[in-house]
Design a protein around this motif. Sequence first.
Motif, PDB file in Angstrom:
ATOM      1  N   PHE A 104     -19.823   1.738 -19.906  1.00  0.00           N
ATOM      2  CA  PHE A 104     -19.589   1.247 -18.547  1.00  0.00           C
ATOM      3  C   PHE A 104     -18.098   1.206 -18.235  1.00  0.00           C
ATOM      4  O   PHE A 104     -17.676   1.592 -17.138  1.00  0.00           O
ATOM      5  N   LEU A 105     -17.293   0.738 -19.175  1.00  0.00           N
ATOM      6  CA  LEU A 105     -15.852   0.668 -18.955  1.00  0.00           C
ATOM      7  C   LEU A 105     -15.258   2.061 -18.771  1.00  0.00           C
ATOM      8  O   LEU A 105     -14.269   2.239 -18.054  1.00  0.00           O
ATOM      9  N   THR A 106     -15.859   3.055 -19.416  1.00  0.00           N
ATOM     10  CA  THR A 106     -15.388   4.425 -19.266  1.00  0.00           C
ATOM     11  C   THR A 106     -15.543   4.922 -17.836  1.00  0.00           C
ATOM     12  O   THR A 106     -14.689   5.638 -17.314  1.00  0.00           O
ATOM     13  N   VAL A 107     -16.644   4.539 -17.200  1.00  0.00           N
ATOM     14  CA  VAL A 107     -16.911   5.015 -15.850  1.00  0.00           C
ATOM     15  C   VAL A 107     -16.333   4.086 -14.783  1.00  0.00           C
ATOM     16  O   VAL A 107     -16.258   4.447 -13.608  1.00  0.00           O
ATOM     17  N   LEU A 108     -15.885   2.902 -15.175  1.00  0.00           N
ATOM     18  CA  LEU A 108     -15.423   1.902 -14.215  1.00  0.00           C
ATOM     19  C   LEU A 108     -14.300   2.404 -13.293  1.00  0.00           C
ATOM     20  O   LEU A 108     -14.357   2.168 -12.079  1.00  0.00           O
ATOM     21  N   PRO A 109     -13.264   3.092 -13.790  1.00  0.00           N
ATOM     22  CA  PRO A 109     -12.222   3.565 -12.858  1.00  0.00           C
ATOM     23  C   PRO A 109     -12.771   4.487 -11.770  1.00  0.00           C
ATOM     24  O   PRO A 109     -12.300   4.449 -10.634  1.00  0.00           O
ATOM     25  N   SER A 110     -13.779   5.292 -12.112  1.00  0.00           N
ATOM     26  CA  SER A 110     -14.374   6.183 -11.108  1.00  0.00           C
ATOM     27  C   SER A 110     -15.207   5.417 -10.090  1.00  0.00           C
ATOM     28  O   SER A 110     -15.419   5.890  -8.970  1.00  0.00           O
ATOM     29  N   LEU A 111     -15.704   4.246 -10.455  1.00  0.00           N
ATOM     30  CA  LEU A 111     -16.430   3.404  -9.510  1.00  0.00           C
ATOM     31  C   LEU A 111     -15.484   2.729  -8.515  1.00  0.00           C
ATOM     32  O   LEU A 111     -15.793   2.600  -7.332  1.00  0.00           O
ATOM     33  N   VAL A 112     -14.320   2.280  -9.007  1.00  0.00           N
ATOM     34  CA  VAL A 112     -13.467   1.438  -8.158  1.00  0.00           C
ATOM     35  C   VAL A 112     -12.476   2.228  -7.309  1.00  0.00           C
ATOM     36  O   VAL A 112     -12.120   1.777  -6.215  1.00  0.00           O
ATOM     37  N   VAL A 113     -12.047   3.404  -7.753  1.00  0.00           N
ATOM     38  CA  VAL A 113     -10.991   4.089  -7.000  1.00  0.00           C
ATOM     39  C   VAL A 113     -11.442   4.509  -5.601  1.00  0.00           C
ATOM     40  O   VAL A 113     -10.669   4.386  -4.641  1.00  0.00           O
ATOM     41  N   PRO A 114     -12.691   4.983  -5.391  1.00  0.00           N
ATOM     42  CA  PRO A 114     -13.060   5.323  -4.008  1.00  0.00           C
ATOM     43  C   PRO A 114     -13.021   4.115  -3.084  1.00  0.00           C
ATOM     44  O   PRO A 114     -12.563   4.211  -1.936  1.00  0.00           O
ATOM     45  N   TRP A 115     -13.489   2.958  -3.581  1.00  0.00           N
ATOM     46  CA  TRP A 115     -13.564   1.783  -2.724  1.00  0.00           C
ATOM     47  C   TRP A 115     -12.196   1.139  -2.525  1.00  0.00           C
ATOM     48  O   TRP A 115     -11.975   0.450  -1.526  1.00  0.00           O
ATOM     49  N   THR A 116     -11.282   1.362  -3.439  1.00  0.00           N
ATOM     50  CA  THR A 116      -9.910   0.914  -3.217  1.00  0.00           C
ATOM     51  C   THR A 116      -9.310   1.643  -2.023  1.00  0.00           C
ATOM     52  O   THR A 116      -8.651   1.050  -1.161  1.00  0.00           O
ATOM     53  N   LEU A 117      -9.557   2.938  -1.964  1.00  0.00           N
ATOM     54  CA  LEU A 117      -9.099   3.716  -0.815  1.00  0.00           C
ATOM     55  C   LEU A 117      -9.834   3.276   0.452  1.00  0.00           C
ATOM     56  O   LEU A 117      -9.222   3.122   1.518  1.00  0.00           O
ATOM     57  N   GLY A 118     -11.147   3.054   0.345  1.00  0.00           N
ATOM     58  CA  GLY A 118     -11.916   2.626   1.509  1.00  0.00           C
ATOM     59  C   GLY A 118     -11.430   1.308   2.079  1.00  0.00           C
ATOM     60  O   GLY A 118     -11.434   1.115   3.299  1.00  0.00           O
ATOM     61  N   GLY A 119     -11.010   0.392   1.224  1.00  0.00           N
ATOM     62  CA  GLY A 119     -10.506  -0.883   1.692  1.00  0.00           C
ATOM     63  C   GLY A 119      -9.286  -0.738   2.577  1.00  0.00           C
ATOM     64  O   GLY A 119      -9.125  -1.456   3.570  1.00  0.00           O
ATOM     65  N   LEU A 120      -8.405   0.193   2.221  1.00  0.00           N
ATOM     66  CA  LEU A 120      -7.222   0.435   3.039  1.00  0.00           C
ATOM     67  C   LEU A 120      -7.612   0.915   4.434  1.00  0.00           C
ATOM     68  O   LEU A 120      -7.102   0.421   5.446  1.00  0.00           O
ATOM     69  N   TYR A 121      -8.540   1.848   4.490  1.00  0.00           N
ATOM     70  CA  TYR A 121      -8.907   2.433   5.775  1.00  0.00           C
ATOM     71  C   TYR A 121      -9.663   1.444   6.655  1.00  0.00           C
ATOM     72  O   TYR A 121      -9.445   1.389   7.867  1.00  0.00           O
TER      73      TYR A 121
END
Length: 401
Positions: free
Chosen positions: A220-237
């Motif tokens: 799970f920790l291996t895939v975690l960065p791929s889960l959070v990076v799209p939504w980090t960008l989405g939060g900005l927009y």
Amino acid sequence: MAVATPSRPEVAGRVRTAAFSLVAVALFLLMFAASAPSPLYVVYQRMWGFTPATLTAVFAVYVLGLLVMLVSAGALSDYVGRKPVLVSAIVAEAGSMLLFVLAEDVGWLYAARILQGLATGAATGAISAALIDLERRPGTGALVNSATPTAGLAVGALGVGLLVQFAPAPTKLVYILLLVAFLGTAIALLFTPEPVTRRPGALRSLRPQLGVPPGKLRAFLTVLPSLVVPWTLGGLYLSLGRSLVVDILGIDNPVAGGLVVFLLTGTGAAASVLVRNWQPQAAMTVGASALAVGVAAVLVALAVAFAPLFFAATVLGGFGFGATFLGAFRTATALAPPGGRAALVATIYTACYLSFSLPSLAAGLAATHVGLPVTATWYGLMVITLAILAIVARRLRPKVR
């Protein structure tokens, strides 16, 4: 002449497909409603006069309420069933729409967004798990879980932007329409089959907890960065996208504010469909790469105030958003058995929404003190760093699927 009648398996299959579609509609409506206030914030600011920090605080309390319910009730539907949780959450969502209709000052916005966050958080784990429970073809549930939220966000942002520009009573009409839609959806959900068997332990499941299946934490920790990076960008927009368009690019148009969110999330939804047959690792790697390049181009566009490059780069970032999240969601949800899906989905979305809210709240505060251009630059560099980390993490454990 005898008339052929459908066999019981055929009828059950049709009922299952109808239930799957209705749950997908509920998810779409929830995400539509989540993005609906974004194009209206500029209207509210003009009406009631509040700062960018207040704007992002209104955005953040929604996510805070959502996280509270995800952490405390994210696994509840594993015990009491999907339907009771879904129907209750959708009715509460309708209540939040009523608060928006009645809003007279920023205090009403806080109340409406908090209730909306609580309702969405209660529904998220149950909806995502139900889609996987009810899927008739493997992978369909993960695809809908990935594409539908971004599609809802996209249509909500652009649709409300058009209402602001062309329809009467823009701060009322969209919420009245959503109120009716949510009540209709809640009634329809009462007639769908329950995909899981009730079991004891519901009260214990309300204790704040996050759930990753035993022995799966490292994966799970291996895939975690791929889960959070799209939504980090989405939060900005979703929090500051409108401000970027108006204050830096000089486009003072409500439709443009909705368009920028539509381009990011709409392209994300389309990307989820386009890459649905890719291997998850390929989707995450290509997606994170596209996201990083897209954000870098966004920073260049903001630096030179060149709107066409900004919108084109947003499309590229949106492709990365959708591809990365689909691959990550498929990989992560495959770690859990059916009876534990809601708890794992709650954990996934807790990570996503934290990455969605905390950086954007910090950006709102920073924009008030150091200015929007500096804030956007540092935020973009953070997203690029996370995207690179996502690629590296996948390369380190290529066998995780």
